[in-house]
Scaffold this motif. Structure first.
Motif, PDB file in Angstrom:
ATOM      1  N   TYR A  72       0.818  -1.214   0.000  1.00 33.46           N
ATOM      2  CA  TYR A  72       0.000   0.000   0.000  1.00 33.46           C
ATOM      3  C   TYR A  72       0.853   1.265   0.000  1.00 33.46           C
ATOM      4  N   ASP A  73       2.153   1.142   0.272  1.00 31.01           N
ATOM      5  CA  ASP A  73       3.066   2.275   0.332  1.00 31.01           C
ATOM      6  C   ASP A  73       3.545   2.612  -1.077  1.00 31.01           C
ATOM      7  N   PRO A  74       3.330   3.840  -1.573  1.00 24.98           N
ATOM      8  CA  PRO A  74       3.791   4.188  -2.929  1.00 24.98           C
ATOM      9  C   PRO A  74       5.290   4.008  -3.133  1.00 24.98           C
ATOM     10  N   ASP A  75       6.060   4.028  -2.034  1.00 20.59           N
ATOM     11  CA  ASP A  75       7.505   3.820  -2.166  1.00 20.59           C
ATOM     12  C   ASP A  75       7.847   2.426  -2.678  1.00 20.59           C
ATOM     13  N   ILE A  77       6.785   1.183  -5.417  1.00 21.55           N
ATOM     14  CA  ILE A  77       6.755   1.160  -6.889  1.00 21.55           C
ATOM     15  C   ILE A  77       8.148   1.049  -7.499  1.00 21.55           C
ATOM     16  N   LYS A 146      -5.447  -0.014  -4.184  1.00 16.55           N
ATOM     17  CA  LYS A 146      -4.239   0.812  -4.264  1.00 16.55           C
ATOM     18  C   LYS A 146      -3.006  -0.045  -4.513  1.00 16.55           C
ATOM     19  N   THR A 147      -2.909  -1.144  -3.814  1.00 14.09           N
ATOM     20  CA  THR A 147      -1.744  -2.014  -3.974  1.00 14.09           C
ATOM     21  C   THR A 147      -1.693  -2.581  -5.386  1.00 14.09           C
ATOM     22  N   GLU A 149      -2.795  -1.158  -8.045  1.00 10.68           N
ATOM     23  CA  GLU A 149      -2.350  -0.062  -8.900  1.00 10.68           C
ATOM     24  C   GLU A 149      -0.834   0.111  -8.814  1.00 10.68           C
ATOM     25  N   HIS A 150      -0.290  -0.025  -7.606  1.00  7.85           N
ATOM     26  CA  HIS A 150       1.155   0.066  -7.441  1.00  7.85           C
ATOM     27  C   HIS A 150       1.860  -1.067  -8.187  1.00  7.85           C
ATOM     28  N   GLN A 153       1.885  -0.100 -11.803  1.00 14.16           N
ATOM     29  CA  GLN A 153       2.836   0.988 -12.005  1.00 14.16           C
ATOM     30  C   GLN A 153       4.281   0.505 -11.851  1.00 14.16           C
ATOM     31  N   GLY A 154       4.465  -0.580 -11.119  1.00 13.57           N
ATOM     32  CA  GLY A 154       5.792  -1.160 -10.952  1.00 13.57           C
ATOM     33  C   GLY A 154       6.226  -2.056 -12.091  1.00 13.57           C
TER      34      GLY A 154
END
Length: 642
Positions: A72-75, A77, A146-147, A149-150, A153-154
């Protein structure tokens, strides 16, 4: 079929092999690391078609666990991009696994309550979870979205939702753990609701083309839990946009079934994934002690699955697929399901590994042997002892260009593993040596068995190095007498009476092993100072041993030590109460600790060998588990080649 491509949703997987999700222990501060990337890249280089990892990426802070990445942390990605780049370089696809641990975790790390569908404690844990409120459910759904989506995006290729042996999604499916009477409980339709709403929330973020599948437990195998027939009804209600089903069985409280040790036969879960395959038109991934690619291909040919999942096999040998594909089947290091350094390694070493493969889990520190230049100056090396340490050294040293001779005093190579495999349920343990012997047969190594090495026979001018790998002996027990026996002697045929006391002063496999060996045709009493037999074994190995001992009516005396044995009577001292009791038996068998055989190395050094040319490895340094012996051997061979 194994090496043919197959689509999962919009993504084409280059072959039908899958590296299944599992803990690695490499995460730091809730994020994957370079060690994760190197670990997955090694399996991609080894030819696997799909990797499911990072495993158990957490979707919400209420599922905090330091071993898992915080998805869940955008970091996360850029770390996922690092993994994707490392895997894609070899043509392999990679899916992340998303999870909320629910009530099958503790709140120790985050110092908060755990969440679950109902206030029903897991058999795995001890905490009573909080029954989730509607806003909690909405938060978790948002966390999954959200996860996901990350993950996209990753640059990963897809994702897997975990409703397997642990995880909140399975808990919502379960009539045992979900006792709600609202829209999320009370009927199968309601219990499936959260899974399907999570899928919908994910689709809103990643679209319809991004592969999304589910790892699903097909039988909880718990009293009050669901069985396979119930799982079929779940499957029939799953969201139609799901792209695959990854098979699983049992719950984390039955980890000895989910990740069964060698007591379970190869392919032991086939009836489950085979039946599930008949229910769906999307790909099904098989799982469950598959470590032979010929049998894996049979699974596909017989239509029991579309992909073959392997976890421990590819931990043991990252190059399994590549080796078989090029016809080098005998080079494969087959998993023996000891669980010592894969599951056990997470808790003892802090990271995943394999007793047979020092590089596994240490990819950033130990280069692939194919990437090493041969030794610039090949050495003539004598290896004394053909057990795991000596064989490990010989195989690696030969790969690096050295001339190696092994001398073994017994008729067979294998060392102490030849004793361990006298126990029926431990026979597969011998495959660790068999794997090394197969590899040895493909190398130019001289092997001399039935050859006792004495210092006077070893010419210092004939060898650049002598590797002493003569292992250890079982210690003599403090108690002595004609009816007192060591466990190794019994396993090698020494006769005992009809009634036997097994005193376990070893605490690992020796005591429970000899008890199982004798229990079939002897009356056995098992005595240990511990809380249960085999308390130093990796945890999944204990339940099968216990089941066998009880099946044979073995009397188990815990918290006790044997302080005397005379006239067919043992005196048992309770180590806590200090009460003394007596037990009658014809024989006492003691499973003792081991003593290193240290004399030969010192004697060779006195024969005139140059300083530093006599080396000890394995148990003759200090008696340890087999992983240390194999590690010692390989690492010394690498060191001598620098």
């Amino acid at each position: 079929m194994l090496f043919t491509p197959r689509r999962i949703g919009s993504v084409t997987i280059p072959n039908r092999t899958v590296f299944l999700a599992h803990e690695t222990g490499f995460a730091e501060d809730g994020l994957p690391t370079e060690r994760d990337a190197a670990y997955y890249a090694a399996r991609a280089r080894g030819g696997v078609g799909l990797i499911v990892g990072p495993s158990s990426m957490l979707v919400h802070p209420s599922a905090s666990n330091p071993m898992y990445a915080s998805g869940y942390d955008p970091d996360v990605i850029p770390r996922l991009k690092m993994i994707a780049d490392a895997v894609h370089e070899h043509g392999t696809k990679v899916f992340a696994q998303l999870q909320h641990t629910g009530g099958e975790d503790t709140g120790e790390h985050a110092m908060r309550e755990t969440w679950a569908p109902s206030a029903v404690p897991s058999e795995f844990g001890y905490e009573m979870p909080k029954r989730m409120e509607r806003e909690d459910i909405e938060e978790v759904k948002l966390g999954f979205a959200k996860t996901a989506e990350h993950v996209k995006q990753g640059n990963l290729d897809g994702l897997e939702l975990k409703a397997g042996h642990d995880g909140i999604l399975r808990q919502f499916l379960s009539p045992k753990y979900n006792t709600r009477d609202d829209d999320y409980g009370g009927s199968i339709d309601n219990r499936v609701r959260l899974v399907n709403e999570v899928v919908e929330a994910i689709r809103d973020r990643v679209g319809e083309e991004f592969p999304v599948g589910i790892r699903l437990t097909l039988d909880e195998m718990e009293e009050g839990g669901y069985d396979y027939d119930y799982a079929v009804e779940v499957i029939r209600r799953l969201h139609p946009s799901l792209d695959f089903i990854d098979s699983d069985i049992a719950t984390i409280s039955k980890l000895h079934i989910t990740d069964a040790p060698m007591h379970a036969p190869l392919g032991y879960t086939s009836e489950y994934y085979g039946a599930a395959r008949e229910e769906v038109d999307i790909p099904v991934i098989a799982a469950g002690r598959i470590n032979d690619l010929t049998k894996a291909n049979d699974v596909l040919e017989e239509g029991r699955a579309d992909f073959v999942g392997m976890c421990r096999q590819l931990i043991a040998d990252a190059d399994t697929v590549r080796k078989v594909r090029r016809g080098a089947d005998e080079e494969v290091t087959h998993c023996i399901a000891c669980n010592q350094n894969c599951l056990g390694g997470i808790h003892t070493n802090g990271h995943v590994g394999c007793i047979q493969t020092p590089r596994s889990g240490r990819e950033t520190r130990i280069p692939h042997i194919e990437d090493r230049e041969p030794a610039s100056t090949p050495r003539d090396v004598l290896v004394v002892g053909g057990g795991p340490a000596g064989l490990s050294f010989a195989v690696t040293a030969a790969d690096l260009g050295h001339q190696v001779t092994i001398r073994e005093r017994e008729t067979e190579l294998g060392g102490q593993s030849n004793i361990a495999t006298r126990v029926d349920s431990r026979q597969e343990f011998g495959d660790a040596v068999r794997n090394l012997k197969n590899q040895l047969g493909n190398r130019d190594v001289t092997v001399e068995t039935d050859t006792e090495v004495v210092p006077e026979d070893v010419d210092p001018n004939a060898w650049d190095d002598v590797i002493v790998a003569i292992g250890a002996s079982e210690s003599q027990p403090d108690l002595q007498g004609p009816d007192v026996h060591r466990s190794w002697d019994v396993l090698q045929g020494e006769a005992v009476g009809g009634s036997v006391i097994v005193f376990d002063n070893n605490k690992h496999a020796a005591g429970v092993g000899v008890a199982e060996y004798l229990a079939a045709d002897h009356d056995v009493t098992f005595v240990t100072t511990s809380y249960h037999p085999g308390d130093q074994l990796e945890g999944t190995n204990v339940p099968p041993f216990m089941e066998t001992l009880y099946e044979h009516d073995v009397d188990i005396e815990t918290h006790a030590t044997v302080i005397g044995f005379e006239d067919n009577t043992a005196q048992l001292l309770n180590v806590y109460s200090e009460d003394v009791d007596t037990v009658s038996a014809d024989s006492l068998v003691v499973a003792e600790r081991r003593e290193a055989r240290t004399g030969l190395a010192g004697a060779l050094e006195e024969q005139g060998f140059a300083a530093g040319s006599v080396h000890r490895i394995g148990d003759c340094v200090a008696p340890r588990l087999i992983d240390k012996a194999i590690y010692d051997g390989e690492m010394l061979a690498r060191e001598l080649s620098t």
